[in-house]
Design a protein around this motif. Sequence first.
Motif, PDB file in Angstrom:
ATOM      1  N   GLN A   1      70.216  57.496  33.808  1.00 35.39           N
ATOM      2  CA  GLN A   1      69.135  58.433  34.114  1.00 35.39           C
ATOM      3  C   GLN A   1      68.104  57.807  35.039  1.00 35.39           C
ATOM      4  O   GLN A   1      67.702  58.408  36.032  1.00 35.39           O
ATOM      5  CB  GLN A   1      68.453  58.879  32.823  1.00 35.39           C
ATOM      6  N   VAL A   2      67.654  56.604  34.714  1.00 37.59           N
ATOM      7  CA  VAL A   2      66.599  56.001  35.525  1.00 37.59           C
ATOM      8  C   VAL A   2      67.103  55.675  36.928  1.00 37.59           C
ATOM      9  O   VAL A   2      66.353  55.771  37.905  1.00 37.59           O
ATOM     10  CB  VAL A   2      66.021  54.741  34.843  1.00 37.59           C
ATOM     11  N   ALA A   3      68.368  55.309  37.052  1.00 34.83           N
ATOM     12  CA  ALA A   3      68.929  55.074  38.390  1.00 34.83           C
ATOM     13  C   ALA A   3      68.923  56.370  39.187  1.00 34.83           C
ATOM     14  O   ALA A   3      68.611  56.382  40.385  1.00 34.83           O
ATOM     15  CB  ALA A   3      70.348  54.516  38.276  1.00 34.83           C
ATOM     16  N   GLY A   4      69.247  57.486  38.525  1.00 35.10           N
ATOM     17  CA  GLY A   4      69.219  58.788  39.186  1.00 35.10           C
ATOM     18  C   GLY A   4      67.818  59.200  39.581  1.00 35.10           C
ATOM     19  O   GLY A   4      67.605  59.756  40.664  1.00 35.10           O
ATOM     20  N   TYR A   5      66.828  58.929  38.713  1.00 29.45           N
ATOM     21  CA  TYR A   5      65.441  59.261  39.031  1.00 29.45           C
ATOM     22  C   TYR A   5      65.004  58.551  40.312  1.00 29.45           C
ATOM     23  O   TYR A   5      64.463  59.163  41.237  1.00 29.45           O
ATOM     24  CB  TYR A   5      64.509  58.815  37.887  1.00 29.45           C
ATOM     25  N   LEU A   6      65.217  57.249  40.350  1.00 29.59           N
ATOM     26  CA  LEU A   6      64.742  56.476  41.491  1.00 29.59           C
ATOM     27  C   LEU A   6      65.473  56.859  42.775  1.00 29.59           C
ATOM     28  O   LEU A   6      64.870  56.899  43.850  1.00 29.59           O
ATOM     29  CB  LEU A   6      64.902  54.980  41.218  1.00 29.59           C
ATOM     30  N   ALA A   7      66.762  57.164  42.685  1.00 28.52           N
ATOM     31  CA  ALA A   7      67.499  57.590  43.877  1.00 28.52           C
ATOM     32  C   ALA A   7      66.960  58.913  44.402  1.00 28.52           C
ATOM     33  O   ALA A   7      66.855  59.123  45.615  1.00 28.52           O
ATOM     34  CB  ALA A   7      68.978  57.708  43.553  1.00 28.52           C
ATOM     35  N   LYS A   8      66.592  59.818  43.509  1.00 28.01           N
ATOM     36  CA  LYS A   8      66.037  61.113  43.927  1.00 28.01           C
ATOM     37  C   LYS A   8      64.681  60.924  44.602  1.00 28.01           C
ATOM     38  O   LYS A   8      64.413  61.502  45.662  1.00 28.01           O
ATOM     39  CB  LYS A   8      65.881  62.023  42.708  1.00 28.01           C
TER      40      LYS A   8
END
Length: 508
Positions: free
Chosen positions: A338-345
């Motif tokens: 989830q946190v990897a997805g947040y930062l990529a967005k």
Amino acid sequence: MTHPADPCTRSEFSGFGEDAPLELDAGLDLTGLVERFREGTANALCDTLAAVHNCARPVRLAGSSTTVDARTGEVLSTFRSADAPLGVLYRPCGNRRAHVCPTCSRTYARDTFALISAGVAGGKTVPERVADNPLLFATFTAPSFGLVHGHRGGRPCRPRRRDDRTRCAHARPQWCTTVHEPGDSRSGAPLCPDCYDTTSAAMWQWHAPELWRRTTIALRRAVAGHLGVTESALGERVSVQYAKVAEYQDRGLVHFHALIRLDGPAAAGIGAPAPPALDGPTLAALVRDTVPGVTVLAEPVDADDSPRVLAWGAQLDVRVVTAGHRVDDPNAALTPGQVAGYLAKYATKDVSGLHGEGQHRRHIAALRAACADLADRAARHQGEDHDYQRMSRWVHMLGFRGHFGTKSRRYSVTLGALRRARVRWQRITAESARTGEPIDTRDLERRLLADDEDETTVVIGSWTYLGTGWRDAAEEALALAAAARAREYDQWRADARTEATSKGRKPL
């Protein structure tokens, strides 16, 4: 214009086929596209669109390149732009901003996700042992420079009891009972523009990168103090690694989202086991205790100005993702993926997101004007080369001069390595097609991500820049429409995989 890779699933996707054409604006001038069909270059256009993955503003180049074996000097291949489908080489623009090029921004987001995910769970030459080390997800916000309207999750903006409703010195109310929905143009706007310290806000934005740098230094000192070692000897025990991205808030100021990981000794390599004396909750407590004391002294812009002590906002959110030395519960509210997805967005966003369609936010214009004014005042400061003069080049970014995505050196793989790996893969597949030899997949990831000194081929080229963008607006609209359809297909495949997995079937 899209070419879904799996033929067994394309027929099930409603957006594929002759009965699902791409829709363009009814008022668009299609003369150029019609001419493509007449002159027989329509297929070449389609091939070029596919080659640049439907980039909205590709770069056009003319020239040639030769690939040479660095060991033997043998010429392996030669390419000329004249041999390209349209007689000109088109290359993706590579812009990370979603409003400029949706396709290239998705590539940037995927690379950012891969970079961040590798530092969370391993992969891309990063050892999987990093997943066992303490990991935090922290959000650093800007301080308050005055009361502002905001989206409160369905609650009134700034409600107050009737007997507690006061007005400021400019006779404006200090309360607001409106429920601001997401995207409301008033979100982030000051309740009183005259009370709001826009100049200090611009100053804080300008110094935010330095504030982050000092925060990383202060955190390493805090970790050293907790372990009872000197700062110079800290690397012999642990190393603090991070990846962060910046995101604009509605008020026009950035806040930073960061992953902070604790590794063992730097000499032991990326992801070396961290000492048991410092787990995730302890590291989180050190961050919470350290951040409020980090400050930057902003020098006055001229004799009429005053120095300012700048710091982070009070809303510091620090959450433990991995406590360390164990695998966390996969059903927890916050997961590494989830946190990897947040930062990529967040990495593909910029200041353009603050401008709603057809809306003009006065507080954003005021912040931009404050940046321009500070730069102008600094330029008038006779006899000095003032740092604030450079703010004129960052007015469009509301004074923020930092990178939107940064990481520590040993957090994980670099974006450059990922881009280089794509180029190498293209060469490998081209060579396989030329010789008929199958691709050797043994140790493929290591070879793709190897350092430059391990490169066995050299590309010698001579290129001339011809321009940026497609021939006309219709071709650009076609690229955008095809890119949107490709995104729909990607989302469809992702949903299909999720559904198949939930029902115990083999994913597509």
